[in-house]
Scaffold this motif. Structure first.
Motif, PDB file in Angstrom:
ATOM      1  N   GLY A 133       1.469   5.680  -1.329  1.00 21.67           N
ATOM      2  CA  GLY A 133       1.950   6.608  -0.305  1.00 21.67           C
ATOM      3  C   GLY A 133       2.236   7.978  -0.894  1.00 21.67           C
TER       4      GLY A 133
ATOM      5  N   GLU B 215       0.807  -1.228   0.000  1.00 24.46           N
ATOM      6  CA  GLU B 215       0.000   0.000   0.000  1.00 24.46           C
ATOM      7  C   GLU B 215       0.841   1.280   0.000  1.00 24.46           C
ATOM      8  OE1 GLU B 215      -4.086   1.735   1.866  1.00 24.46           O
ATOM      9  OE2 GLU B 215      -2.919   0.375   3.122  1.00 24.46           O
ATOM     10  N   PRO B 216       1.785   1.464   0.926  1.00 21.68           N
ATOM     11  CA  PRO B 216       2.559   2.719   0.885  1.00 21.68           C
ATOM     12  C   PRO B 216       3.490   2.800  -0.328  1.00 21.68           C
ATOM     13  CG  PRO B 216       3.389   1.292   2.628  1.00 21.68           C
ATOM     14  CD  PRO B 216       2.139   0.643   2.095  1.00 21.68           C
TER      15      PRO B 216
END
Length: 164
Positions: free
Chosen positions: A44, A39-40
């Motif tokens: 991000g 996800e990051p």
């Protein structure tokens, strides 16, 4: 079929596709924690990885991811195609070519003029596909360190040369 940027809601399916990709190439894959770690990297404030998904009837059936890489020899950045995978039902329809073209456009828009990637030598269908794109192969052996070898080198005696 729709090509679109990957979205946070795609993470669980992306992890499934990564597992399928690893199995297809004869590798192993541990899914646990991957969505949380991806996800990051993808979404991000400063993404390190960029992705394009292939959607059919509201679900992902394939994806490509890429990232900037630096060549010391060229003293220049280029795009590295990290993964390209289509589920079997999505193959043979020109989607792989569309995905590669979409990555090339995104990388060119970001200022890169070259893309590199790798595939296992046993993946004959991928090699034929890349040949049809007029891609050129470099004969190199791929190496990596992890596990015991990683730890042995990490814990090895300090080099006799000062590293600053």
């Amino acid at each position: 079929m729709l090509l679109r940027p990957l979205q946070p809601a795609d993470l669980d399916v992306l992890v499934e596709l990564c597992a399928e990709h690893a199995a297809y190439e004869g590798g192993t894959y541990a899914s646990e924690g991957k969505a949380r770690r991806l996800e990051p990297l993808l979404f991000g404030p400063t993404p390190a990885l960029f992705g394009i998904g292939v959607e059919r009837r509201g679900g992902l059936v394939g994806f490509a991811t890429w990232m900037p890489q630096l060549s010391t020899w060229d003293a220049a950045w280029y795009a590295h195609l990290d993964c390209l995978y289509l589920r079997p039902e999505a193959r043979g329809q020109g989607l792989g070519r569309c995905l590669v073209a979409a990555v090339v456009r995104a990388a060119a828009d970001a200022g890169y003029a070259r893309m590199e990637w790798q595939t296992p030598t046993a993946n004959a269908s991928a090699i034929r596909f890349y040949d049809r794109l007029d891609a050129r192969a470099k004969a190199k052996a791929r190496f990596y360190l992890d596990g015991d070898a990683w730890h042995r080198l990490r814990l090895a005696d300090e080099p006799s040369v000062a590293v600053t």
